[in-house]
Structures are given as structure tokens and as C-alpha cells.
Motif scaffolding. Structure first.
Motif, PDB file in Angstrom:
ATOM      1  N   SER A  83       0.861  -1.167   0.000  1.00 17.04           N
ATOM      2  CA  SER A  83       0.000   0.000   0.000  1.00 17.04           C
ATOM      3  C   SER A  83       0.903   1.224   0.000  1.00 17.04           C
ATOM      4  O   SER A  83       1.566   1.512   0.993  1.00 17.04           O
ATOM      5  CB  SER A  83      -0.889  -0.025   1.243  1.00 17.04           C
ATOM      6  OG  SER A  83      -1.662   1.139   1.303  1.00 17.04           O
ATOM      7  N   VAL A  84       0.949   1.931  -1.128  1.00 17.62           N
ATOM      8  CA  VAL A  84       1.890   3.035  -1.308  1.00 17.62           C
ATOM      9  C   VAL A  84       1.125   4.356  -1.295  1.00 17.62           C
ATOM     10  O   VAL A  84       0.127   4.508  -1.999  1.00 17.62           O
ATOM     11  CB  VAL A  84       2.663   2.876  -2.637  1.00 17.62           C
ATOM     12  CG1 VAL A  84       3.614   4.031  -2.846  1.00 17.62           C
ATOM     13  CG2 VAL A  84       3.397   1.559  -2.661  1.00 17.62           C
ATOM     14  N   MET A  85       1.616   5.303  -0.500  1.00 19.60           N
ATOM     15  CA  MET A  85       0.986   6.624  -0.418  1.00 19.60           C
ATOM     16  C   MET A  85       2.029   7.716  -0.633  1.00 19.60           C
ATOM     17  O   MET A  85       3.215   7.495  -0.374  1.00 19.60           O
ATOM     18  CB  MET A  85       0.342   6.813   0.950  1.00 19.60           C
ATOM     19  CG  MET A  85      -0.782   5.877   1.217  1.00 19.60           C
ATOM     20  SD  MET A  85      -1.480   6.236   2.803  1.00 19.60           S
ATOM     21  CE  MET A  85      -2.960   5.284   2.703  1.00 19.60           C
ATOM     22  N   PHE A  86       1.576   8.851  -1.083  1.00 23.80           N
ATOM     23  CA  PHE A  86       2.406  10.032  -1.304  1.00 23.80           C
ATOM     24  C   PHE A  86       3.570   9.733  -2.239  1.00 23.80           C
ATOM     25  O   PHE A  86       4.726  10.028  -1.948  1.00 23.80           O
ATOM     26  CB  PHE A  86       2.910  10.613   0.023  1.00 23.80           C
ATOM     27  CG  PHE A  86       1.810  10.914   0.997  1.00 23.80           C
ATOM     28  CD1 PHE A  86       0.846  11.853   0.690  1.00 23.80           C
ATOM     29  CD2 PHE A  86       1.739  10.253   2.203  1.00 23.80           C
ATOM     30  CE1 PHE A  86      -0.178  12.130   1.577  1.00 23.80           C
ATOM     31  CE2 PHE A  86       0.723  10.519   3.092  1.00 23.80           C
ATOM     32  CZ  PHE A  86      -0.238  11.462   2.775  1.00 23.80           C
ATOM     33  N   LYS A  87       3.267   9.101  -3.366  1.00 27.28           N
ATOM     34  CA  LYS A  87       4.235   8.794  -4.430  1.00 27.28           C
ATOM     35  C   LYS A  87       5.430   7.988  -3.934  1.00 27.28           C
ATOM     36  O   LYS A  87       6.564   8.218  -4.327  1.00 27.28           O
ATOM     37  CB  LYS A  87       4.700  10.077  -5.103  1.00 27.28           C
ATOM     38  CG  LYS A  87       3.570  10.822  -5.769  1.00 27.28           C
ATOM     39  CD  LYS A  87       4.052  12.070  -6.430  1.00 27.28           C
ATOM     40  CE  LYS A  87       2.876  12.810  -7.035  1.00 27.28           C
ATOM     41  NZ  LYS A  87       3.263  14.074  -7.612  1.00 27.28           N
ATOM     42  N   GLY A  88       5.178   7.040  -3.047  1.00 23.64           N
ATOM     43  CA  GLY A  88       6.229   6.147  -2.580  1.00 23.64           C
ATOM     44  C   GLY A  88       6.969   6.595  -1.349  1.00 23.64           C
ATOM     45  O   GLY A  88       7.871   5.906  -0.876  1.00 23.64           O
ATOM     46  N   LYS A  89       6.594   7.729  -0.794  1.00 26.92           N
ATOM     47  CA  LYS A  89       7.298   8.219   0.393  1.00 26.92           C
ATOM     48  C   LYS A  89       6.819   7.526   1.670  1.00 26.92           C
ATOM     49  O   LYS A  89       7.544   7.471   2.655  1.00 26.92           O
ATOM     50  CB  LYS A  89       7.125   9.724   0.532  1.00 26.92           C
ATOM     51  CG  LYS A  89       7.769  10.494  -0.597  1.00 26.92           C
ATOM     52  CD  LYS A  89       7.775  11.960  -0.307  1.00 26.92           C
ATOM     53  CE  LYS A  89       8.255  12.766  -1.485  1.00 26.92           C
ATOM     54  NZ  LYS A  89       9.627  12.581  -1.795  1.00 26.92           N
ATOM     55  N   TYR A  90       5.605   6.978   1.660  1.00 27.23           N
ATOM     56  CA  TYR A  90       5.049   6.356   2.848  1.00 27.23           C
ATOM     57  C   TYR A  90       4.381   5.037   2.464  1.00 27.23           C
ATOM     58  O   TYR A  90       3.541   5.001   1.572  1.00 27.23           O
ATOM     59  CB  TYR A  90       4.046   7.313   3.500  1.00 27.23           C
ATOM     60  CG  TYR A  90       3.395   6.778   4.740  1.00 27.23           C
ATOM     61  CD1 TYR A  90       4.141   6.437   5.854  1.00 27.23           C
ATOM     62  CD2 TYR A  90       2.024   6.603   4.800  1.00 27.23           C
ATOM     63  CE1 TYR A  90       3.543   5.941   6.996  1.00 27.23           C
ATOM     64  CE2 TYR A  90       1.416   6.125   5.935  1.00 27.23           C
ATOM     65  CZ  TYR A  90       2.182   5.791   7.023  1.00 27.23           C
ATOM     66  OH  TYR A  90       1.570   5.299   8.148  1.00 27.23           O
ATOM     67  N   ILE A  91       4.748   3.965   3.143  1.00 26.07           N
ATOM     68  CA  ILE A  91       4.158   2.653   2.929  1.00 26.07           C
ATOM     69  C   ILE A  91       3.616   2.184   4.282  1.00 26.07           C
ATOM     70  O   ILE A  91       4.379   1.724   5.125  1.00 26.07           O
ATOM     71  CB  ILE A  91       5.190   1.652   2.376  1.00 26.07           C
ATOM     72  CG1 ILE A  91       5.758   2.162   1.065  1.00 26.07           C
ATOM     73  CG2 ILE A  91       4.558   0.281   2.182  1.00 26.07           C
ATOM     74  CD1 ILE A  91       6.909   1.352   0.538  1.00 26.07           C
TER      75      ILE A  91
END
Length: 127
Positions: free
Chosen positions: A59-67
Motif C-alpha cells: 500500500s503506497v501513499m504520497f508517491k512512494g514516500k510512505y508505505i
């Protein structure tokens, strides 16, 4: 107590398992499989050999900055969801043993909404 699958350990990290109730323990990634051990109940563990792993879903959020979490979908036993202190390190360690085409991103909230709206309109057009 469970016997470990691995002969060589690449990574051990604190994690949370979302299989049933939230359980806190450790993830161990090694040469033969993915293992999760509960910190308080010794008999509560999950061992997944690499041959059994079908997909690793992140589950990737903020273009890969937060998983926030990731899941391991197996061929026979279903899907197991986990979160870790440093999920990028865990996914990089898993990448050594699982091919990159088997590591996928989960759908975002808006992608799920978009698919559901499309399916509703397709059903109405076909009637």
C-alpha cells in the motif's frame, strides 16, 4: 516453540500482523522464507516459504514516500497483512527472493471508487 525455516537471516524487524486481531512481534526474512513471530505468545507464528508466495502487495501513499502496510498473498493459504517499523527495508529484503513482477502496488482509494463507478455505469448500459 516454532522451528525456524531459515538457515541464514537477512533482516529482523519489529512488526504488526493484521491476521485476526493485531499482534505485535518480529518479522524475519531469510534464505528460505518469510517468518513472523508474536512477541508474547510463542505458539503464534506465521511461516511462509518463498515457493508459496504468489504476490507481495504494498500500500503506497504520497508517491512512494510512505508505505503503511504490505500484504503477502500465498498460493494456498490466503493473504497475510503486516506493517513494519521500516517497510521499505522489509520490501527490499523480500525483493531478493521474490521476482519484481510479483511485487505490486495495491489500488488507491480513488482507484477503487473509479472502478466501482465504471462497473455501475456498465451495468446500466447493458440493461
Amino acid at each position: 516453540m516454532a522451528q525456524s525455516l531459515n538457515t541464514k537471516v537477512d533482516l529482523v524487524m519489529k512488526a504488526t500482523s493484521f491476521h485476526g486481531m493485531n499482534n505485535y512481534g518480529n518479522i524475519m526474512i531469510g534464505d528460505r522464507g518469510f517468518e513472523y513471530y508474536n512477541g508474547q505468545k510463542v505458539e503464534d507464528y506465521i511461516q511462509i516459504p518463498w515457493e508459496e508466495v504468489d504476490y507481495v502487495i504494498a500500500s503506497v501513499m504520497f508517491k512512494g514516500k510512505y508505505i503503511p502496510r504490505f500484504a503477502i498473498q500465498t498460493k494456498r493459504s490466503g493473504t497475510f497483512s503486516f506493517s513494519a517499523k521500516k517497510p521499505k527495508e522489509v520490501l527490499r529484503a523480500i525483493r531478493k527472493y521474490v521476482p519484481s513482477e510479483r511485487m505490486v502496488r495495491s489500488l488507491s482509494f480513488f482507484d477503487v471508487l473509479k472502478r466501482s463507478l465504471r462497473s455501475i455505469f456498465r451495468k446500466n448500459k447493458s440493461k
